[in-house]
Design a protein around this motif. Structure first.
Motif, PDB file in Angstrom:
ATOM      1  N   ARG A   1       6.997  38.836   0.923  1.00 27.97           N
ATOM      2  CA  ARG A   1       7.331  39.625   2.114  1.00 27.97           C
ATOM      3  C   ARG A   1       8.337  38.937   3.025  1.00 27.97           C
ATOM      4  O   ARG A   1       9.152  39.598   3.663  1.00 27.97           O
ATOM      5  CB  ARG A   1       6.060  39.930   2.905  1.00 27.97           C
ATOM      6  CG  ARG A   1       5.182  40.944   2.204  1.00 27.97           C
ATOM      7  CD  ARG A   1       3.881  41.189   2.907  1.00 27.97           C
ATOM      8  NE  ARG A   1       4.072  41.573   4.302  1.00 27.97           N
ATOM      9  CZ  ARG A   1       3.139  41.398   5.231  1.00 27.97           C
ATOM     10  NH1 ARG A   1       1.994  40.837   4.925  1.00 27.97           N
ATOM     11  NH2 ARG A   1       3.357  41.782   6.462  1.00 27.97           N
TER      12      ARG A   1
ATOM     13  N   CYS B   1      -0.872  34.537  -7.679  1.00 28.84           N
ATOM     14  CA  CYS B   1      -1.543  35.479  -6.781  1.00 28.84           C
ATOM     15  C   CYS B   1      -3.052  35.284  -6.790  1.00 28.84           C
ATOM     16  O   CYS B   1      -3.706  35.360  -5.753  1.00 28.84           O
ATOM     17  CB  CYS B   1      -1.204  36.917  -7.170  1.00 28.84           C
ATOM     18  SG  CYS B   1       0.503  37.374  -6.828  1.00 28.84           S
TER      19      CYS B   1
ATOM     20  N   ARG C   1       3.413  43.255  -5.120  1.00 26.62           N
ATOM     21  CA  ARG C   1       4.005  44.231  -6.050  1.00 26.62           C
ATOM     22  C   ARG C   1       4.846  45.250  -5.307  1.00 26.62           C
ATOM     23  O   ARG C   1       5.889  45.688  -5.790  1.00 26.62           O
ATOM     24  CB  ARG C   1       2.895  44.978  -6.809  1.00 26.62           C
ATOM     25  CG  ARG C   1       2.627  44.477  -8.146  1.00 26.62           C
ATOM     26  CD  ARG C   1       1.749  45.383  -9.001  1.00 26.62           C
ATOM     27  NE  ARG C   1       0.928  46.356  -8.359  1.00 26.62           N
ATOM     28  CZ  ARG C   1      -0.390  46.260  -8.169  1.00 26.62           C
ATOM     29  NH1 ARG C   1      -1.035  45.187  -8.555  1.00 26.62           N
ATOM     30  NH2 ARG C   1      -1.074  47.220  -7.594  1.00 26.62           N
ATOM     31  N   GLY C   2       4.402  45.628  -4.121  1.00 26.38           N
ATOM     32  CA  GLY C   2       5.126  46.613  -3.326  1.00 26.38           C
ATOM     33  C   GLY C   2       6.491  46.135  -2.867  1.00 26.38           C
ATOM     34  O   GLY C   2       7.337  46.941  -2.490  1.00 26.38           O
ATOM     35  N   GLN C   3       6.734  44.839  -2.896  1.00 25.43           N
ATOM     36  CA  GLN C   3       8.018  44.276  -2.481  1.00 25.43           C
ATOM     37  C   GLN C   3       9.039  44.250  -3.616  1.00 25.43           C
ATOM     38  O   GLN C   3      10.209  43.971  -3.387  1.00 25.43           O
ATOM     39  CB  GLN C   3       7.828  42.849  -1.950  1.00 25.43           C
ATOM     40  CG  GLN C   3       6.966  42.774  -0.721  1.00 25.43           C
ATOM     41  CD  GLN C   3       7.585  43.506   0.454  1.00 25.43           C
ATOM     42  OE1 GLN C   3       8.760  43.356   0.746  1.00 25.43           O
ATOM     43  NE2 GLN C   3       6.792  44.317   1.120  1.00 25.43           N
TER      44      GLN C   3
ATOM     45  N   LYS D   1      -2.731  34.854  -0.318  1.00 26.52           N
ATOM     46  CA  LYS D   1      -2.063  34.938   0.988  1.00 26.52           C
ATOM     47  C   LYS D   1      -0.636  34.378   0.911  1.00 26.52           C
ATOM     48  O   LYS D   1       0.313  34.988   1.387  1.00 26.52           O
ATOM     49  CB  LYS D   1      -2.869  34.187   2.037  1.00 26.52           C
ATOM     50  CG  LYS D   1      -2.259  34.263   3.410  1.00 26.52           C
ATOM     51  CD  LYS D   1      -3.102  33.522   4.428  1.00 26.52           C
ATOM     52  CE  LYS D   1      -2.423  33.535   5.793  1.00 26.52           C
ATOM     53  NZ  LYS D   1      -3.174  32.755   6.774  1.00 26.52           N
TER      54      LYS D   1
ATOM     55  N   ARG E   1       1.745  36.580  -1.193  1.00 30.53           N
ATOM     56  CA  ARG E   1       2.165  37.742  -0.409  1.00 30.53           C
ATOM     57  C   ARG E   1       3.238  37.349   0.609  1.00 30.53           C
ATOM     58  O   ARG E   1       4.233  38.053   0.778  1.00 30.53           O
ATOM     59  CB  ARG E   1       0.959  38.337   0.306  1.00 30.53           C
ATOM     60  CG  ARG E   1       1.269  39.603   1.045  1.00 30.53           C
ATOM     61  CD  ARG E   1       0.073  40.175   1.806  1.00 30.53           C
ATOM     62  NE  ARG E   1      -1.147  40.128   1.046  1.00 30.53           N
ATOM     63  CZ  ARG E   1      -2.313  39.637   1.515  1.00 30.53           C
ATOM     64  NH1 ARG E   1      -2.398  39.166   2.742  1.00 30.53           N
ATOM     65  NH2 ARG E   1      -3.390  39.635   0.759  1.00 30.53           N
TER      66      ARG E   1
ATOM     67  N   GLU F   1      -0.633  40.545  -6.786  1.00 27.79           N
ATOM     68  CA  GLU F   1      -1.255  41.096  -5.587  1.00 27.79           C
ATOM     69  C   GLU F   1      -0.532  42.374  -5.174  1.00 27.79           C
ATOM     70  O   GLU F   1       0.699  42.459  -5.234  1.00 27.79           O
ATOM     71  CB  GLU F   1      -1.189  40.018  -4.500  1.00 27.79           C
ATOM     72  CG  GLU F   1      -2.066  40.263  -3.308  1.00 27.79           C
ATOM     73  CD  GLU F   1      -1.388  41.106  -2.258  1.00 27.79           C
ATOM     74  OE1 GLU F   1      -2.116  41.812  -1.538  1.00 27.79           O
ATOM     75  OE2 GLU F   1      -0.151  41.075  -2.158  1.00 27.79           O
ATOM     76  N   LYS F   2      -1.291  43.393  -4.760  1.00 28.70           N
ATOM     77  CA  LYS F   2      -0.757  44.734  -4.519  1.00 28.70           C
ATOM     78  C   LYS F   2       0.396  44.741  -3.512  1.00 28.70           C
ATOM     79  O   LYS F   2       1.417  45.390  -3.739  1.00 28.70           O
ATOM     80  CB  LYS F   2      -1.881  45.650  -4.045  1.00 28.70           C
ATOM     81  CG  LYS F   2      -1.456  47.077  -3.878  1.00 28.70           C
ATOM     82  CD  LYS F   2      -2.620  47.958  -3.484  1.00 28.70           C
ATOM     83  CE  LYS F   2      -2.163  49.402  -3.347  1.00 28.70           C
ATOM     84  NZ  LYS F   2      -3.276  50.282  -2.997  1.00 28.70           N
ATOM     85  N   GLN F   3       0.249  44.045  -2.379  1.00 30.27           N
ATOM     86  CA  GLN F   3       1.322  44.038  -1.392  1.00 30.27           C
ATOM     87  C   GLN F   3       2.556  43.303  -1.917  1.00 30.27           C
ATOM     88  O   GLN F   3       3.682  43.670  -1.598  1.00 30.27           O
ATOM     89  CB  GLN F   3       0.847  43.427  -0.085  1.00 30.27           C
ATOM     90  CG  GLN F   3      -0.111  44.324   0.650  1.00 30.27           C
ATOM     91  CD  GLN F   3      -0.519  43.727   1.988  1.00 30.27           C
ATOM     92  OE1 GLN F   3       0.073  42.759   2.458  1.00 30.27           O
ATOM     93  NE2 GLN F   3      -1.534  44.309   2.597  1.00 30.27           N
TER      94      GLN F   3
END
Length: 164
Positions: free
Chosen positions: A80, A68, A104-106, A73, A76, A100-102
């Motif tokens: 995603r 990350c 982690r959200g996955q 990019k 992510r 990376e935050k996004q």
């Protein structure tokens, strides 16, 4: 192990396994550095090319926080959009907040091993929601909590050579 075309692969596996391991000193190819996989590499460009050109693989990315940091990019995008390729993705990291935050959200499932205070506090959204922040700091070596959103945490033990 089953033999086929000059390489070995586990006989029971039904889908290809591809691994990015930046700590792999043995070059690219099958079954490198202790991984039982169809392809292992420390070359990020080679891994990305294979990842996006293949379908329905189990993709393992070791030291994902470092990935990350180096290529935010692409990390992510893998998290995603990798499922659109039919891939299941496993990321390994000792630095949850370095992911990376996004990305982690996955994450939909977390295997949490013994942690120091600072990591238990950082992973508060997962661990405290499960009510196990104190327990994570006290579990034995090779023990873990399997935490998934929307269900009670499960406790488990990783089989270790001394138990074989």
């Amino acid at each position: 192990m089953a033999k086929g075309k000059g390489r070995q692969k586990p006989a029971s596996r039904s889908r290809p396994v591809i691994v990015f391991d930046p700590c792999n000193p043995y070059g690219s190819g099958p079954n490198k550095n202790g991984w039982h996989a169809d392809f292992v590499t420390d070359d990020w460009e080679a891994f990305k090319k294979l990842f996006w050109s293949s379908r329905e693989c189990l993709a393992v990315l070791d030291e994902f926080a470092d990935v990350c940091e180096a290529d935010q990019k692409q990390a992510r995008m893998i998290m995603r959009r990798g499922r659109h390729q039919g891939h299941d993705i496993i990321v390994i990291s000792q630095d949850w907040m370095g992911i990376e935050k996004q990305a982690r959200g996955q994450v939909n499932q977390l295997f949490c091993f013994r942690q120091r205070d600072k990591y238990a506090a950082i992973e508060q959204d997962w661990i405290d929601a499960a009510g196990i922040s104190d327990a994570v700091q006290r579990i034995d070596r090779f023990h873990y909590f399997d935490i998934a959103r929307g269900r009670e945490p499960k406790r488990g033990v990783v089989p270790h050579k001394k138990h074989w």
